[in-house]
Design a protein around this motif. Structure first.
Motif, PDB file in Angstrom:
ATOM      1  N   THR A 257       0.821  -1.219   0.000  1.00  0.00           N
ATOM      2  CA  THR A 257       0.000   0.000   0.000  1.00  0.00           C
ATOM      3  C   THR A 257       0.856   1.271   0.000  1.00  0.00           C
ATOM      4  OG1 THR A 257      -1.856  -1.152   1.050  1.00  0.00           O
ATOM      5  CG2 THR A 257      -1.820   1.244   1.223  1.00  0.00           C
TER       6      THR A 257
ATOM      7  N   GLU B 207     -11.514   4.508  -2.999  1.00  0.00           N
ATOM      8  CA  GLU B 207     -10.237   4.307  -2.306  1.00  0.00           C
ATOM      9  C   GLU B 207     -10.212   5.153  -1.042  1.00  0.00           C
ATOM     10  OE1 GLU B 207      -6.965   3.305  -0.987  1.00  0.00           O
ATOM     11  OE2 GLU B 207      -6.803   2.701  -3.103  1.00  0.00           O
ATOM     12  N   ASP B 208      -9.809   4.551   0.092  1.00  0.00           N
ATOM     13  CA  ASP B 208      -9.809   5.289   1.358  1.00  0.00           C
ATOM     14  C   ASP B 208      -8.472   5.960   1.666  1.00  0.00           C
ATOM     15  OD1 ASP B 208      -8.873   2.528   1.755  1.00  0.00           O
ATOM     16  OD2 ASP B 208      -8.608   3.138   3.843  1.00  0.00           O
ATOM     17  N   ASN B 209      -7.370   5.502   1.037  1.00  0.00           N
ATOM     18  CA  ASN B 209      -6.052   6.073   1.290  1.00  0.00           C
ATOM     19  C   ASN B 209      -5.852   7.317   0.420  1.00  0.00           C
ATOM     20  OD1 ASN B 209      -3.072   6.438   0.774  1.00  0.00           O
ATOM     21  ND2 ASN B 209      -2.959   4.811   2.291  1.00  0.00           N
ATOM     22  N   HIS B 210      -5.622   8.482   1.068  1.00  0.00           N
ATOM     23  CA  HIS B 210      -5.584   9.748   0.332  1.00  0.00           C
ATOM     24  C   HIS B 210      -4.386   9.854  -0.618  1.00  0.00           C
ATOM     25  CE1 HIS B 210      -9.058  11.442   2.334  1.00  0.00           C
ATOM     26  NE2 HIS B 210      -8.564  11.058   3.498  1.00  0.00           N
TER      27      HIS B 210
ATOM     28  N   ASN C  84      -2.945   7.278  -2.144  1.00  0.00           N
ATOM     29  CA  ASN C  84      -3.282   6.406  -3.261  1.00  0.00           C
ATOM     30  C   ASN C  84      -4.374   7.013  -4.144  1.00  0.00           C
ATOM     31  OD1 ASN C  84      -1.420   4.660  -2.242  1.00  0.00           O
ATOM     32  ND2 ASN C  84      -2.877   3.165  -1.458  1.00  0.00           N
TER      33      ASN C  84
END
Length: 421
Positions: free
Chosen positions: A68, A309-312, A314
């Motif tokens: 990730t 997508e929750d990861n900023h 990404n």
């Protein structure tokens, strides 16, 4: 005489009864011990299976958690190189990109060993161009070659067919491990990749691969050890990087191809690895497969992509990658937000993260399908593909791409799915 005879018979009977009694007691004792041992073995087996499952889960979790952030590192590095052309020759950015990809290769090696040991690898039959695959390996290792001032030379026998059918991914892993290993132990030299047609049997073409270097060589005493896991020779003189998994993976992957590897080496005279793999050559099947996947990559159609997508970090990388190809892109943080935006807007394709808070990618996909929305959904995830394939299919996901991904592959899949839809 009669009394004596009866006495002898009586004594014999007593001895026989005593012997039977002893044997019976011994049998009961042995059975009890065997039963106890059997129970202990069952408990040990259950514990071993539990440890194996925990190990697999641990490796899977660690690989996911490492992939990730690596996706963000590789993606932002590429963005910097694209947006600031003056940095194209920056040694710092090149080193950063190489380090991230090196770390990713270590993660993949550990995951690969785990999958092989758990018998979770099945060879695929895909059409591939052998020359393209080897040149791609050469280009991807160019930075490593430059570090030690080495050259990579490729010689492909003209008799080898342009297109073959087999597992190109596993072949690439084998060659990449051998070539990177050769580059690591060679300075101011060259690594040669020779590909020759050995023989033809029906539709099977037996291709011989030879990876040769003029590096430091391997002592004869060490040649039996180098294919064992976590074994590295030569660390006394120089601190060579690596986990010692590369050659072990090569040997085990070749076993899947029903092949083996031959080694010739001497100290100071370099090393040569040689192996043969049979690939299918079937022009009719090849052209059929190629025609099925050919898509106009230069289509003028504007494709609207939704990224869940929750990861900023990404989110930023994926959005920039999508928009770089002149597609329209919208981003939402979770599955519920995706369901809301789908009620208001229409999209051509959804890129769905799997591991998200509130509601994961599988459940989000199921809810989307229950709404009657049949647009293509691609899982964009750091999980290993084999771990999520079954649940992805049952949820209604059309394809899976593993982070960090090749942008060319992403756009190819997008175009194929959108055109089919």
């Amino acid at each position: 005489m009669i009394v004596l005879l009866f006495t002898v018979i009586f004594i014999v009977l007593l001895l026989l009864i005593y012997t039977l009694f002893r044997n019976n007691n011994f049998k009961k004792k042995t059975n009890a011990e065997l039963s106890k041992t059997n129970k202990e073995l069952i408990i040990a087996k259950e514990k071993a299976e539990e440890v194996s499952v925990l190990k697999s889960q641990f490796v899977s979790t660690i690989s996911h958690e490492l992939r990730t952030p690596l996706y963000g590192v590789v993606g932002i590095t590429n963005m910097l190189l694209d947006e600031h052309k003056e940095l194209a020759d920056s040694p710092h950015l090149s080193s950063l990109k190489f380090s991230a990809r090196y770390l990713l290769s270590l993660v993949n090696d550990i995951l690969q060993i785990n999958k092989i040991e758990d018998n979770r690898i099945i060879l695929e039959n895909l059409t591939f161009n052998i020359s393209d695959e080897i040149n791609m390996i050469k280009n991807s290792l160019s930075f490593l070659a430059k570090n030690n001032n080495n050259f990579i030379l490729v010689n492909i026998d003209p008799a080898v067919p342009e297109y073959l059918i087999g597992d190109k991914l596993r072949l690439s892993q084998i060659i990449m491990n051998l070539v990177s290993n050769a580059l690591k132990f060679t300075n101011n030299g060259e690594v040669i990749i020779n590909v020759n047609l050995e023989k033809i049997e029906n539709k099977s073409h037996f291709i011989e691969f030879q990876i040769k270097d003029n590096g430091i060589g391997i002592a004869s005493a060490d040649q039996d050890k180098i294919f064992d896991k976590f074994v590295q020779v030569g660390r006394k003189e120089t601190d060579y990087q690596g986990t010692g998994l590369g050659l072990s993976i090569v040997k085990q992957l070749l076993g899947l191809f029903n092949s083996s590897i031959a080694l010739q080496s001497a100290i100071g005279k370099g090393t040569e690895f040689k192996f043969v793999i049979a690939f299918e050559f079937n022009p009719d099947k090849t052209y059929e497969i190629i025609n099925n996947i050919q898509v106009n990559m230069n289509a003028t159609q504007m494709i609207n992509v939704l990224v869940v997508e929750d990861n900023h970090i990404n989110q930023l990388v994926t959005k920039k990658t999508i928009e770089k190809n002149n597609y329209k892109c919208s981003v939402v943080d979770n599955g519920y937000a995706a369901l809301e935006i789908l009620d208001k807007e229409s999209f051509d394709l959804i890129l769905m993260d799997i591991n998200m808070p509130l509601i994961n990618g599988f459940e989000t996909t199921r809810k989307i399908r229950l709404k009657g929305i049949d647009i293509p959904i691609v899982a964009l995830t750091a999980f290993d593909k084999s771990e999520i394939t079954e649940e992805s299919i049952s949820a209604g996901i059309n394809d899976i791409i593993i982070k960090p991904f090749d942008s060319v592959k992403l756009f190819k899949i997008i175009n194929i799915l959108v055109s089919k839809n």
